[in-house]
Design a protein around this motif. Structure first.
Motif, PDB file in Angstrom:
ATOM      1  N   TYR A   1     -12.712  23.327  22.412  1.00  0.00           N
ATOM      2  CA  TYR A   1     -13.646  24.394  22.954  1.00  0.00           C
ATOM      3  C   TYR A   1     -14.671  23.478  23.670  1.00  0.00           C
ATOM      4  O   TYR A   1     -15.262  22.650  23.565  1.00  0.00           O
ATOM      5  CB  TYR A   1     -14.403  24.686  21.780  1.00  0.00           C
ATOM      6  CG  TYR A   1     -15.239  26.096  22.354  1.00  0.00           C
ATOM      7  CD1 TYR A   1     -16.687  26.014  22.333  1.00  0.00           C
ATOM      8  CD2 TYR A   1     -14.832  27.394  22.360  1.00  0.00           C
ATOM      9  CE1 TYR A   1     -17.524  26.927  22.631  1.00  0.00           C
ATOM     10  CE2 TYR A   1     -15.533  28.542  22.857  1.00  0.00           C
ATOM     11  CZ  TYR A   1     -17.082  27.871  22.654  1.00  0.00           C
ATOM     12  OH  TYR A   1     -17.689  29.333  23.205  1.00  0.00           O
ATOM     13  N   THR A   2     -14.491  23.863  25.394  1.00  0.00           N
ATOM     14  CA  THR A   2     -15.115  22.854  26.034  1.00  0.00           C
ATOM     15  C   THR A   2     -16.293  23.614  26.937  1.00  0.00           C
ATOM     16  O   THR A   2     -16.712  23.274  27.911  1.00  0.00           O
ATOM     17  CB  THR A   2     -14.190  22.417  27.087  1.00  0.00           C
ATOM     18  OG1 THR A   2     -13.543  23.476  27.849  1.00  0.00           O
ATOM     19  CG2 THR A   2     -13.036  21.541  26.552  1.00  0.00           C
ATOM     20  N   TYR A   3     -16.630  24.810  26.567  1.00  0.00           N
ATOM     21  CA  TYR A   3     -17.570  25.754  27.437  1.00  0.00           C
ATOM     22  C   TYR A   3     -19.016  25.003  27.247  1.00  0.00           C
ATOM     23  O   TYR A   3     -19.382  24.640  25.975  1.00  0.00           O
ATOM     24  CB  TYR A   3     -17.793  27.194  26.808  1.00  0.00           C
ATOM     25  CG  TYR A   3     -16.393  27.996  26.691  1.00  0.00           C
ATOM     26  CD1 TYR A   3     -15.493  27.799  26.053  1.00  0.00           C
ATOM     27  CD2 TYR A   3     -16.217  28.399  28.040  1.00  0.00           C
ATOM     28  CE1 TYR A   3     -14.269  28.573  26.197  1.00  0.00           C
ATOM     29  CE2 TYR A   3     -15.093  29.212  28.247  1.00  0.00           C
ATOM     30  CZ  TYR A   3     -14.038  29.173  27.286  1.00  0.00           C
ATOM     31  OH  TYR A   3     -12.836  29.938  27.662  1.00  0.00           O
ATOM     32  N   SER A   4     -19.696  24.875  28.277  1.00  0.00           N
ATOM     33  CA  SER A   4     -21.282  24.305  28.133  1.00  0.00           C
ATOM     34  C   SER A   4     -21.996  25.033  27.732  1.00  0.00           C
ATOM     35  O   SER A   4     -22.938  25.086  27.262  1.00  0.00           O
ATOM     36  CB  SER A   4     -21.470  23.653  29.539  1.00  0.00           C
ATOM     37  OG  SER A   4     -21.412  24.624  30.710  1.00  0.00           O
ATOM     38  N   SER A   5     -21.692  26.424  28.167  1.00  0.00           N
ATOM     39  CA  SER A   5     -22.748  27.607  27.852  1.00  0.00           C
ATOM     40  C   SER A   5     -21.982  28.297  26.989  1.00  0.00           C
ATOM     41  O   SER A   5     -20.814  29.093  27.108  1.00  0.00           O
ATOM     42  CB  SER A   5     -23.114  28.381  28.817  1.00  0.00           C
ATOM     43  OG  SER A   5     -23.761  27.749  29.866  1.00  0.00           O
ATOM     44  N   TYR A   6     -22.478  28.649  25.643  1.00  0.00           N
ATOM     45  CA  TYR A   6     -21.777  29.457  24.558  1.00  0.00           C
ATOM     46  C   TYR A   6     -22.622  30.161  23.701  1.00  0.00           C
ATOM     47  O   TYR A   6     -23.747  29.585  23.510  1.00  0.00           O
ATOM     48  CB  TYR A   6     -20.710  28.638  23.804  1.00  0.00           C
ATOM     49  CG  TYR A   6     -21.328  27.141  23.254  1.00  0.00           C
ATOM     50  CD1 TYR A   6     -21.397  26.131  23.798  1.00  0.00           C
ATOM     51  CD2 TYR A   6     -21.904  27.344  22.094  1.00  0.00           C
ATOM     52  CE1 TYR A   6     -22.066  25.045  23.129  1.00  0.00           C
ATOM     53  CE2 TYR A   6     -22.652  26.309  21.315  1.00  0.00           C
ATOM     54  CZ  TYR A   6     -22.663  25.213  21.971  1.00  0.00           C
ATOM     55  OH  TYR A   6     -23.137  24.271  21.283  1.00  0.00           O
ATOM     56  N   CYS A   7     -21.987  30.859  22.846  1.00  0.00           N
ATOM     57  CA  CYS A   7     -22.592  31.292  21.478  1.00  0.00           C
ATOM     58  C   CYS A   7     -21.681  31.145  20.514  1.00  0.00           C
ATOM     59  O   CYS A   7     -20.463  31.491  20.545  1.00  0.00           O
ATOM     60  CB  CYS A   7     -22.944  32.676  21.828  1.00  0.00           C
ATOM     61  SG  CYS A   7     -24.063  33.449  20.523  1.00  0.00           S
ATOM     62  N   MET A   8     -22.035  30.620  19.281  1.00  0.00           N
ATOM     63  CA  MET A   8     -21.240  30.570  18.015  1.00  0.00           C
ATOM     64  C   MET A   8     -21.903  31.437  16.925  1.00  0.00           C
ATOM     65  O   MET A   8     -23.056  31.704  16.656  1.00  0.00           O
ATOM     66  CB  MET A   8     -21.240  29.286  17.601  1.00  0.00           C
ATOM     67  CG  MET A   8     -20.740  28.185  18.404  1.00  0.00           C
ATOM     68  SD  MET A   8     -18.894  28.160  18.565  1.00  0.00           S
ATOM     69  CE  MET A   8     -18.344  27.617  17.003  1.00  0.00           C
TER      70      MET A   8
END
Length: 123
Positions: free
Chosen positions: A27-34
């Motif tokens: 998972y390499t997204y710099s902007s994200y929501c978990m």
């Protein structure tokens, strides 16, 4: 290839605590929501808590004040600390990840990737 693996579920008496973990790989997204979701048979999946890459957290009304979501970015791990558990918290709990910020972070449609789930039973 993104993988989310949950752990930490189990059985506990009412009033007790559990800590769920979600390990993310690929998972390499710099902007994200978990997010953490839960589901019981016959009911829709419910958003429990979320945290984004800015550290902003959102909680469902039913868990506000009892559950805490946190992340360890360096290890790509997200935790859900569950305290003062109630029988109605019994469900399969799922970890989810989006590829960007979520406008409605407790809506499952915001998320692209899902773990396999871990069972939590409160008696």
């Amino acid at each position: 290839h993104v993988q989310l693996v949950e752990s930490g579920g189990g059985s506990v008496q009412a009033g007790g605590s559990l800590r769920l973990s979600c390990a993310a790989s690929g998972y390499t997204y710099s902007s994200y929501c978990m997010g953490w979701f839960r589901q019981v048979p016959g009911k829709e999946r419910e958003g429990v808590a979320s945290i984004d890459s800015k550290g902003t957290t959102v909680y469902g009304d039913s868990v506000q004040g009892r559950f805490t979501i946190a992340q360890v970015n360096a290890k790509n791990e997200v935790f859900l600390q569950m305290d003062s558990l109630k029988p109605e918290d019994t469900a399969m709990y799922y970890c989810a990840a989006s590829g960007t910020y979520a406008l409605s972070p407790l809506q499952e449609s915001e998320y692209k990737f899902w773990g396999q789930g871990t069972q939590v039973t409160v008696s």
